[in-house]
Every structure is written in structure tokens, then in C-alpha cells.
Design an enzyme around this catalytic site. Structure first.
Site, PDB file in Angstrom:
ATOM      1  N   ASP A 150       0.896  -1.178   0.066  1.00  0.00           N
ATOM      2  CA  ASP A 150      -0.055  -0.077   0.123  1.00  0.00           C
ATOM      3  C   ASP A 150       0.861   1.185  -0.030  1.00  0.00           C
ATOM      4  O   ASP A 150       2.053   1.112   0.258  1.00  0.00           O
ATOM      5  CB  ASP A 150      -1.067   0.025   1.120  1.00  0.00           C
ATOM      6  N   ASN A 174      -6.172  -4.485  -6.103  1.00  0.00           N
ATOM      7  CA  ASN A 174      -7.017  -3.600  -5.657  1.00  0.00           C
ATOM      8  C   ASN A 174      -7.038  -2.192  -5.548  1.00  0.00           C
ATOM      9  O   ASN A 174      -7.638  -1.395  -4.947  1.00  0.00           O
ATOM     10  CB  ASN A 174      -7.187  -4.390  -4.234  1.00  0.00           C
ATOM     11  N   TYR A 185     -12.337   7.543 -14.241  1.00  0.00           N
ATOM     12  CA  TYR A 185     -12.830   6.428 -13.124  1.00  0.00           C
ATOM     13  C   TYR A 185     -13.590   5.223 -13.904  1.00  0.00           C
ATOM     14  O   TYR A 185     -13.093   4.255 -13.988  1.00  0.00           O
ATOM     15  CB  TYR A 185     -13.255   6.712 -11.985  1.00  0.00           C
ATOM     16  N   ILE A 237     -20.026   0.509  -0.803  1.00  0.00           N
ATOM     17  CA  ILE A 237     -19.361  -0.386   0.188  1.00  0.00           C
ATOM     18  C   ILE A 237     -18.973   0.605   1.294  1.00  0.00           C
ATOM     19  O   ILE A 237     -18.314   1.439   0.960  1.00  0.00           O
ATOM     20  CB  ILE A 237     -18.464  -1.171  -0.171  1.00  0.00           C
ATOM     21  N   LEU A 238     -19.539   0.478   2.424  1.00  0.00           N
ATOM     22  CA  LEU A 238     -19.319   1.203   3.673  1.00  0.00           C
ATOM     23  C   LEU A 238     -17.903   1.045   4.272  1.00  0.00           C
ATOM     24  O   LEU A 238     -17.689   0.577   5.240  1.00  0.00           O
ATOM     25  CB  LEU A 238     -20.349   1.232   4.553  1.00  0.00           C
TER      26      LEU A 238
END
Length: 265
Positions: A37, A90, A158, A191-192
Site C-alpha cells: 500500500d 485492488n 474512473y 461499500i461502507l
């Protein structure tokens, strides 16, 4: 507790949200995990938490806009654990101040998002596939978005980049299936994640809920569990697919909630 036992996974963008859920669930089910990351401290903290819970994880820095950084993450994974069986691409993002409509969007932002959201998937796969072939195969899971299926008033770059991920997934699956490499994608709706919770107003969340078919919003584990399934041998005959995990938000005629309200009124 052993759905991916003895597998080695590299999860990019794994320090929080969907990536963290994916990494944690893979580790819980027996995989050795490298969390890569841009937020190095977050990646290392995520790995620490996994290790404290009995898993096996490492956290490293990744700049997914740079080819050399992606290659280093793959090579580090192989150096540390001897192989790479699972790659979770991801990383993704946008900037709503620049990624707006076609006429007015910032062209530098377009290029940046194509690198960050789409080229990073290509490069991660490019560097991981030769190692997977040597080890007899593997699974690549790409995080795309429902923005890759539907138009919007903003997020043009995007959406286009995520549509590219959907098709690239099919190309990878087609080109390397005979080498026992499966490639699939997951397309989240809302998605929260912590970022979503911090940036979306209650009114906007209510708007999303109005058009969901299910009476609740998605959570990171809804995506993480899908990633886990696609990484495991339970999905050994599934490749080239994009699984939509979006609560039925895009399922029906979009006017149905309005018609229901009028009829009940």
C-alpha cells in the site's frame, strides 16, 4: 479455516477497506499475505494485526502508479515466501474535483487514473504470471467497479478505467487459462468502507438505499469474502468473470422505486 492453506497472496491497496478485508480473510483461511500500500504505516499495522491473530502477513510500500514499485512488490512476495499463488489487484481511486464530465475533465487526471486503476492491473499481472506458471498456476482477482458498467454525470476517467479492468480480466483469463491461471474481477457497488463513511452524508446514503434491492448497504467483508472465494479452489472452474456485489442496486428498472412510492401514496 483452510480454504487457501499453503497459498501465498499479494494484496495491493490492502491497508484499509476492501483490501484490508481481503487480506485478513485470506490470512484467516491459511494464506501467507503481503499487504502492499502507498500508506506504508497502514500496511504494516494491518500485517501486525493479522499476525497477532495467528496469521502470517507482511506490510510493504507500493506506489501503484510506478512500474518499478509494482515489480518490486511481486518480487518481494516471491523472495519472502517462495512463490505467489494469488494476486489481488485492488488499487484504485479518483479525484472528483478533476474527474468530472467529458468536456471539462482534467486530461492529466485522465492519464493518472488510467495508470493507477488500469495499468497497475496490467503490470501486477504481467509480473506475477510468470511466477504462477512456474508453480503450476494461480488466481488473479481484480477490483473493478459498477462504474465500469453504468454511466454517471462525473467520474468519467474512473468509469472508463474500471471498464477497462473488466475487459482486461477477460483477456488475461483467455491468454493464460491453459497454464492453469484463472482471472476474475469483483465489481462493488457502494461499500461502507471507512472512507465512504467519512465522506457520504446520511442523505446520500438514504438515496442509495432507496434504489438497493436489499435493505442494507454493503460492507468490506462482502467484497473480501468474494475475493476469498475466487482465490480458493472452490472457484476452480470460474474464470474471466466479473461478479457484481452491489445489493441489486443496478438490477431493476430505475423508475421502480418511484412507481412504488406513487402507488402507495
Amino acid at each position: 479455516m483452510a480454504r487457501v492453506e499453503n497459498k501465498v497472496a499479494l494484496v495491493t491497496g490492502g491497508a484499509s477497506g476492501i483490501g484490508l478485508s481481503s487480506a485478513s480473510l485470506l490470512a484467516k483461511e491459511g494464506a501467507k499475505v503481503v499487504i502492499a500500500d502507498f500508506n506504508l504505516e497502514g500496511a504494516q499495522e494491518a500485517a501486525k494485526q493479522i499476525n497477532e491473530q495467528g496469521g502470517n502477513a507482511l506490510g510493504i510500500f507500493l506506489d501503484a502508479s510506478k512500474e518499478s514499485s509494482i515489480q518490486e512488490a511481486v518480487e518481494y512476495t516471491v523472495e519472502q515466501y517462495g512463490k505467489i499463488n494469488v494476486l489481488v489487484n485492488n488499487v484504485g481511486g479518483t479525484n472528483l474535483r478533476k474527474d468530472i464530465d467529458v468536456v471539462n475533465l482534467d486530461l492529466e487526471e485522465w492519464d493518472r487514473l488510467m495508470d493507477l486503476n488500469l495499468k497497475s492491473v496490467l503490470l501486477g499481472s504481467r509480473f506475477a504470471i510468470p511466477h504462477m506458471i512456474k508453480d503450476g498456476g494461480g488466481a488473479i482477482i481484480n477490483t473493478t467497479s459498477m462504474a465500469g458498467f453504468a454511466g454517471d454525470s462525473v467520474r468519467t476517467a474512473y468509469g472508463a478505467s474500471k471498464a477497462g479492468v473488466i475487459n482486461l480480466t477477460k483477456y488475461i483469463a483467455t491468454q493464460y487459462g491453459k497454464q492453469n491461471i484463472r482471472c476474475n474481477a469483483v465489481a462493488p457497488g457502494l461499500i461502507l468502507t471507512p472512507a465512504a463513511k467519512n465522506s457520504l452524508s446520511p442523505e446520500l446514503l438514504d438515496t442509495f438505499m432507496r434504489y438497493n434491492q436489499l435493505p442494507y448497504h454493503g460492507e468490506p467483508d462482502d467484497i473480501g469474502n468474494t475475493v476469498l472465494f475466487l482465490a480458493s479452489d472452490e472457484s476452480k472452474f470460474i474464470t474471466g468473470q466479473t461478479i457484481k456485489v452491489e445489493g441489486g442496486h443496478y438490477l431493476s428498472n430505475p423508475t421502480i422505486p418511484d412507481f412504488k412510492e406513487q402507488m402507495n401514496g
